[in-house]
Design a protein around this motif. Sequence first.
Motif, mmCIF file in Angstrom:
data_model
loop_
_atom_site.group_PDB
_atom_site.id
_atom_site.type_symbol
_atom_site.label_atom_id
_atom_site.label_comp_id
_atom_site.label_asym_id
_atom_site.label_seq_id
_atom_site.Cartn_x
_atom_site.Cartn_y
_atom_site.Cartn_z
ATOM 1 N N VAL A 132 0.836 -1.206 0.000
ATOM 2 C CA VAL A 132 0.000 0.000 0.000
ATOM 3 C C VAL A 132 0.870 1.254 0.000
ATOM 4 O O VAL A 132 0.709 2.152 -0.842
ATOM 5 C CB VAL A 132 -0.947 0.009 1.220
ATOM 6 N N LEU A 133 1.837 1.319 0.946
ATOM 7 C CA LEU A 133 2.704 2.502 1.032
ATOM 8 C C LEU A 133 3.611 2.618 -0.191
ATOM 9 O O LEU A 133 3.845 3.715 -0.695
ATOM 10 C CB LEU A 133 3.547 2.444 2.306
ATOM 11 N N ARG A 134 4.105 1.491 -0.655
ATOM 12 C CA ARG A 134 4.999 1.506 -1.823
ATOM 13 C C ARG A 134 4.258 2.002 -3.070
ATOM 14 O O ARG A 134 4.781 2.826 -3.836
ATOM 15 C CB ARG A 134 5.559 0.107 -2.059
ATOM 16 N N ASN A 135 3.036 1.548 -3.261
ATOM 17 C CA ASN A 135 2.260 1.984 -4.433
ATOM 18 C C ASN A 135 1.880 3.456 -4.345
ATOM 19 O O ASN A 135 1.830 4.154 -5.364
ATOM 20 C CB ASN A 135 1.010 1.125 -4.589
ATOM 21 N N LYS A 136 1.629 3.936 -3.132
ATOM 22 C CA LYS A 136 1.332 5.365 -2.967
ATOM 23 C C LYS A 136 2.557 6.206 -3.322
ATOM 24 O O LYS A 136 2.435 7.270 -3.946
ATOM 25 C CB LYS A 136 0.875 5.651 -1.542
ATOM 26 N N ALA A 137 3.725 5.719 -2.919
ATOM 27 C CA ALA A 137 4.962 6.432 -3.253
ATOM 28 C C ALA A 137 5.184 6.439 -4.767
ATOM 29 O O ALA A 137 5.541 7.475 -5.351
ATOM 30 C CB ALA A 137 6.150 5.777 -2.549
ATOM 31 N N LEU A 138 4.953 5.306 -5.415
ATOM 32 C CA LEU A 138 5.129 5.221 -6.868
ATOM 33 C C LEU A 138 4.132 6.114 -7.594
ATOM 34 O O LEU A 138 4.463 6.721 -8.620
ATOM 35 C CB LEU A 138 4.966 3.772 -7.330
ATOM 36 N N ASP A 139 2.926 6.222 -7.068
ATOM 37 C CA ASP A 139 1.918 7.089 -7.685
ATOM 38 C C ASP A 139 2.354 8.547 -7.619
ATOM 39 O O ASP A 139 2.209 9.297 -8.589
ATOM 40 C CB ASP A 139 0.574 6.902 -6.977
ATOM 41 N N LEU A 140 2.931 8.951 -6.482
ATOM 42 C CA LEU A 140 3.424 10.324 -6.346
ATOM 43 C C LEU A 140 4.574 10.593 -7.309
ATOM 44 O O LEU A 140 4.663 11.669 -7.907
ATOM 45 C CB LEU A 140 3.883 10.573 -4.912
ATOM 46 N N ILE A 141 5.456 9.609 -7.458
ATOM 47 C CA ILE A 141 6.590 9.771 -8.364
ATOM 48 C C ILE A 141 6.122 9.950 -9.804
ATOM 49 O O ILE A 141 6.678 10.738 -10.577
ATOM 50 C CB ILE A 141 7.549 8.577 -8.233
ATOM 51 N N GLU A 142 5.076 9.233 -10.178
ATOM 52 C CA GLU A 142 4.544 9.334 -11.543
ATOM 53 C C GLU A 142 3.874 10.677 -11.803
ATOM 54 O O GLU A 142 3.890 11.178 -12.931
ATOM 55 C CB GLU A 142 3.554 8.199 -11.799
ATOM 56 N N ARG A 143 3.313 11.296 -10.760
ATOM 57 C CA ARG A 143 2.517 12.507 -10.951
ATOM 58 C C ARG A 143 3.257 13.796 -10.622
ATOM 59 O O ARG A 143 2.742 14.888 -10.862
ATOM 60 C CB ARG A 143 1.245 12.446 -10.090
#
Length: 276
Positions: A132-143
Amino acid sequence: MMHLQCPPARTSRQLSRFFLALTSLVGALLMTGHALALDGLVLDGDAKKPLAGAMVTLGDTVCLTDEQGRYHFDAPTDKSNLEGKQVLARAIGYGRAAASLNAATTTVSDILLSPQRVNGLYLSFYGIGSKVLRNKALDLIERTPLNALVIDIKGDRGMIPFPSRVQLSKEIGGREVTTVRDMPGQLQALKAKGIYLIARIVVFKDDLLAKAKPELAVKRNNGSLFRDREGLSWVEPSSKEVWAYNIDIAEEAAAMGFDEIQFDYVRFPDTPMKQL
């Protein structure tokens, strides 16, 4: 009486030719079975200026560039062994780059490293293992302009989140909790997204090592283990055994593919003298 006939004296021109031929022959013999020089240059891709201290790798051999950005390797005698290989280069604050080799030359084209401004997020010992935390971090990096992750490799309590090969970590209880079963695979997936990866290693704030080996721990005046405001013990910054332990962890992290190593808590504990 027998007389030996001496050969006619050589002219100076003949002697010059003789020594020139001899020198060429000796040079060829010296090259046989010895290494050929492999030299190159690493430059800042924007400024086109030499990069000193860049790490350059050829197979299992690593060297650093000098003040003029130059590096040198001893290449195999058989040039065909170079075919298809690459010279890899990297430096702190820069992206990685490579130059391909071929059997026709031992001169490598200049390697240009592009400056990289690092903007990152931090994933703790448990954070890197949380989908969950890892995917949230990746989403921020993409945006956003974020492009890096700082990941706990040895956290604030001395634990290592993956199956480490460093034996001491197992002996002191640093491997009792696994949050990432395949760290190399995880890193490969993150690097495929173009993310700059930084391994965080907490050095002298190490409660596990201090308790397992009290002789390495920071102590109070009465000989008891020092504890900070969190109730955690620290180890002696002057201990070479402690240095070696953390360097072993750093080497393992680098081998797994981290772009950079961040040593944290590289200091004595800060506390009022009256509490010692």
